[in-house]
Design a protein around this motif. Structure first.
Motif, PDB file in Angstrom:
ATOM      1  N   HIS A  10      40.831  49.567  -6.462  1.00  0.00           N
ATOM      2  CA  HIS A  10      41.277  50.829  -5.868  1.00  0.00           C
ATOM      3  C   HIS A  10      42.512  51.302  -6.632  1.00  0.00           C
ATOM      4  O   HIS A  10      43.508  50.571  -6.721  1.00  0.00           O
ATOM      5  N   PHE A  11      42.426  52.505  -7.168  1.00  0.00           N
ATOM      6  CA  PHE A  11      43.568  53.091  -7.858  1.00  0.00           C
ATOM      7  C   PHE A  11      44.186  54.159  -6.964  1.00  0.00           C
ATOM      8  O   PHE A  11      43.469  54.936  -6.329  1.00  0.00           O
ATOM      9  N   SER A  12      45.504  54.227  -6.956  1.00  0.00           N
ATOM     10  CA  SER A  12      46.157  55.193  -6.069  1.00  0.00           C
ATOM     11  C   SER A  12      46.006  56.621  -6.584  1.00  0.00           C
ATOM     12  O   SER A  12      46.071  57.563  -5.806  1.00  0.00           O
ATOM     13  N   ARG A  13      45.793  56.771  -7.879  1.00  0.00           N
ATOM     14  CA  ARG A  13      45.576  58.118  -8.399  1.00  0.00           C
ATOM     15  C   ARG A  13      44.785  58.060  -9.709  1.00  0.00           C
ATOM     16  O   ARG A  13      44.776  57.042 -10.404  1.00  0.00           O
ATOM     17  N   PRO A  14      44.117  59.171 -10.042  1.00  0.00           N
ATOM     18  CA  PRO A  14      43.171  59.149 -11.170  1.00  0.00           C
ATOM     19  C   PRO A  14      43.821  58.847 -12.509  1.00  0.00           C
ATOM     20  O   PRO A  14      43.176  58.258 -13.383  1.00  0.00           O
ATOM     21  N   GLU A  15      45.082  59.219 -12.690  1.00  0.00           N
ATOM     22  CA  GLU A  15      45.718  58.995 -13.991  1.00  0.00           C
ATOM     23  C   GLU A  15      45.796  57.501 -14.320  1.00  0.00           C
ATOM     24  O   GLU A  15      45.593  57.086 -15.468  1.00  0.00           O
ATOM     25  N   ILE A  16      46.118  56.701 -13.323  1.00  0.00           N
ATOM     26  CA  ILE A  16      46.221  55.245 -13.553  1.00  0.00           C
ATOM     27  C   ILE A  16      44.835  54.674 -13.839  1.00  0.00           C
ATOM     28  O   ILE A  16      44.661  53.843 -14.730  1.00  0.00           O
ATOM     29  N   LYS A  17      43.880  55.183 -13.080  1.00  0.00           N
ATOM     30  CA  LYS A  17      42.501  54.719 -13.274  1.00  0.00           C
ATOM     31  C   LYS A  17      42.061  54.970 -14.716  1.00  0.00           C
ATOM     32  O   LYS A  17      41.527  54.074 -15.389  1.00  0.00           O
ATOM     33  N   ALA A  18      42.290  56.161 -15.208  1.00  0.00           N
ATOM     34  CA  ALA A  18      41.883  56.500 -16.572  1.00  0.00           C
ATOM     35  C   ALA A  18      42.605  55.618 -17.588  1.00  0.00           C
ATOM     36  O   ALA A  18      42.025  55.194 -18.587  1.00  0.00           O
ATOM     37  N   TYR A  19      43.866  55.336 -17.307  1.00  0.00           N
ATOM     38  CA  TYR A  19      44.673  54.559 -18.246  1.00  0.00           C
ATOM     39  C   TYR A  19      44.222  53.101 -18.312  1.00  0.00           C
ATOM     40  O   TYR A  19      44.183  52.489 -19.372  1.00  0.00           O
ATOM     41  N   MET A  20      43.864  52.571 -17.158  1.00  0.00           N
ATOM     42  CA  MET A  20      43.638  51.121 -17.074  1.00  0.00           C
ATOM     43  C   MET A  20      42.188  50.692 -17.321  1.00  0.00           C
ATOM     44  O   MET A  20      41.929  49.504 -17.525  1.00  0.00           O
ATOM     45  N   LEU A  21      41.255  51.640 -17.299  1.00  0.00           N
ATOM     46  CA  LEU A  21      39.859  51.209 -17.286  1.00  0.00           C
ATOM     47  C   LEU A  21      39.171  51.118 -18.641  1.00  0.00           C
ATOM     48  O   LEU A  21      38.054  50.608 -18.727  1.00  0.00           O
ATOM     49  N   SER A  22      39.814  51.585 -19.717  1.00  0.00           N
ATOM     50  CA  SER A  22      39.112  51.665 -21.006  1.00  0.00           C
ATOM     51  C   SER A  22      38.481  50.336 -21.410  1.00  0.00           C
ATOM     52  O   SER A  22      37.356  50.286 -21.897  1.00  0.00           O
ATOM     53  N   SER A  23      39.221  49.261 -21.207  1.00  0.00           N
ATOM     54  CA  SER A  23      38.732  47.976 -21.688  1.00  0.00           C
ATOM     55  C   SER A  23      37.675  47.362 -20.770  1.00  0.00           C
ATOM     56  O   SER A  23      37.028  46.382 -21.128  1.00  0.00           O
ATOM     57  N   LEU A  24      37.529  47.959 -19.572  1.00  0.00           N
ATOM     58  CA  LEU A  24      36.530  47.440 -18.621  1.00  0.00           C
ATOM     59  C   LEU A  24      35.316  48.369 -18.522  1.00  0.00           C
ATOM     60  O   LEU A  24      34.401  48.109 -17.733  1.00  0.00           O
TER      61      LEU A  24
END
Lengths: 126, 344
Positions: free
Chosen positions: B40-54
């Motif tokens: 669960h990401f609190s906002r879309p910006e973090i999600k976009a930043y953190m998910l590239s490698s997954l």
């Protein structure tokens, strides 16, 4: 003199021709070959240094190796006199031992931050 | 319970996540070996930043998750319930690592990570997600996933994984051993794939290799020698000490999701004319995989050592004495797998 291996601080695995020992506190790890493996096993089983020498018949290299084990905090002196039964190869082969300390940097506390009164780390001033 | 109790701090962080969440749907599901992780990401910006490698192991829906992580940034956490002397090795917080909870402070990002072994919930908090360094993008949540794996037969192993659909090998070695170059040379062969270049998930009971991160990193200087990598490098992350390649974005057919794990390779830079693969010992493999995995991540060193031993004893150990040409290295590795398959 007998010694103890603190398995909370030192872990090891013995293969046919080499033992791998890891010091969890320092991050150093070691390769033991030759009779270093048997000495390690005998000490771990509660044999004294004199008993190890009696078993393996080479006092100089055995004393040197045990001094190395103490210096590296892989063993500590002990009063325990109980021995565990152990089956090992007692043919003496000069002990070989090598230390690797390439993990040391990983265990150093972070060098670029310091911590204030509230526990919050701050980057050190340049 | 007092203010310094890990349960209370965990609940504080969870409450902070709830108050920080923008309310937009932010949950994603990730295949984690034979399990699923929900983040669960609190906002879309973090999600976009953190998910590239997954991104290569994202799945749409799951019936149940083996672990849930709440990832958020918030400036509202201004004090920690511990003192300076409580910081330990790899940021582990003394007094906040119990049989139930694990806690670590991540130097570099300022992130606090917690994991609850009872509820299988993890928390990744950072004051401002812009503080998250580039390298965290290459292996997001590795500390929390390491803690989770302690309750399983899986091991988050500091090694690369290469091979084919039906058989694969670990590649382990120190920095400068040629591990990354050897791994990335596999991009030159259609019959070889890469499960990971830095961390892989391994089942230590029935050896299976699982991809976790699709990001590969290579020294900028090595790009001159490995020029086939240049078109693959993510040029938006120029501040990184190493060039980053998100393989799922640029060469997704090269990413191996899982494979039976049969071999351990220890690369050795020899600058020889030809690459040679020779048998070595289990002890060499254990030395190359165990310490680096044990000391990269906080806590669980003894368990990690035991898992590494169990794994080592099930793999056939080899040393790769490396030549200088990436294409030749890859050809030799390919031939190795072909020969081994023919021998079955």
């Amino acid at each position: 003199m007998t010694y103890t291996i603190d398995t909370n601080k030192v872990v090891s695995e013995i293969f046919n021709d080499e033992a791998v020992i890891v010091n969890l506190a320092s991050g150093a790890y070691y390769s033991f070959k030759g009779s270093a493996i048997a000495i390690w096993q005998l000490i771990g089983a509660g044999y004294s240094d004199q008993e190890v020498i009696e078993q393996l018949k080479d006092s100089e290299s055995i004393n040197q190796f045990i001094a190395f084990l103490v210096q590296e905090n892989l063993v500590t002196t002990s009063d325990v006199t109980v021995k565990e039964p152990i089956t090992i190869d007692l043919q003496f082969v000069r002990p070989e031992y090598k230390k690797y300390d390439d993990m040391k940097d990983l265990l150093l506390l972070d060098p670029i931050h310091e911590v204030d009164q509230t526990g919050w780390p701050h980057k050190k001033a340049e | 319970m007092n203010a310094s109790h890990p349960t209370q701090f965990f609940n504080t962080l969870k409450a902070l996540y709830s108050s920080s969440s923008t309310g937009q749907s932010s949950a994603v599901h990730v295949r984690l070996a034979e399990n699923f992780l929900t983040i669960h990401f609190s906002r879309p910006e973090i999600k976009a930043y953190m998910l590239s490698s997954l991104s290569h192991i994202l799945v749409d829906n799951v019936h149940s998750s083996a672990i849930t992580i709440y990832c958020f940034d918030s400036p509202l956490l201004t004090t920690f319930p511990w003192q300076g002397q409580n910081y330990g090795v790899q940021g582990a917080i003394e007094g906040f690592n119990t049989t139930r909870f694990q806690t670590a402070y991540q130097h570099g990002s300022g992130a606090v990570m917690m994991y609850d072994h009872d509820t299988k919930e993890g928390i990744y908090w950072v004051k401002d997600f812009n503080d998250i360094p580039y390298w965290e993008r290459s292996f997001p949540f590795r500390t929390i996933l390491h803690w989770w794996s302690r309750d399983t037969t899986l091991l988050l192993l500091h090694a690369a994984g290469i091979g084919q659909k039906y058989s694969s090998a670990l590649l382990s070695g120190k920095s400068g051993s040629g591990k990354s170059s050897t791994t990335l040379s596999c991009l030159l062969r259609d019959d070889l794939q890469i499960a990971g270049d830095d961390y892989v998930l391994v089942d230590t009971e029935t050896p299976m290799l699982y991809s976790l991160y699709n990001c590969a990193k290579v020294e900028w200087d090595n790009l001159e020698r490995l020029d086939f990598l240049k078109p693959l490098v993510n040029t938006n992350i120029k501040e990184a000490e190493k060039a980053m390649i998100f393989m799922h974005d640029t060469c997704r057919q090269k990413v191996m999701q899982k494979s039976r794990l049969d071999y351990a390779f220890i690369p050795v830079v020899c600058n020889a004319n030809k690459t040679t693969i020779v048998e070595c010992t289990e002890a060499e493999v254990l030395k190359s995989i165990a310490p680096t995995t044990m000391f990269q991540l906080p806590s669980g060193q003894t368990e990690t050592f035991k898992k590494c031993i169990a794994l080592t004893k099930q793999l056939k150990p080899y040393r790769i004495e490396l030549g200088t040409e990436a294409s030749e290295i890859a050809a030799v590795i390919s031939e190795f797998f072909i020969q081994k398959r023919q021998m079955l």
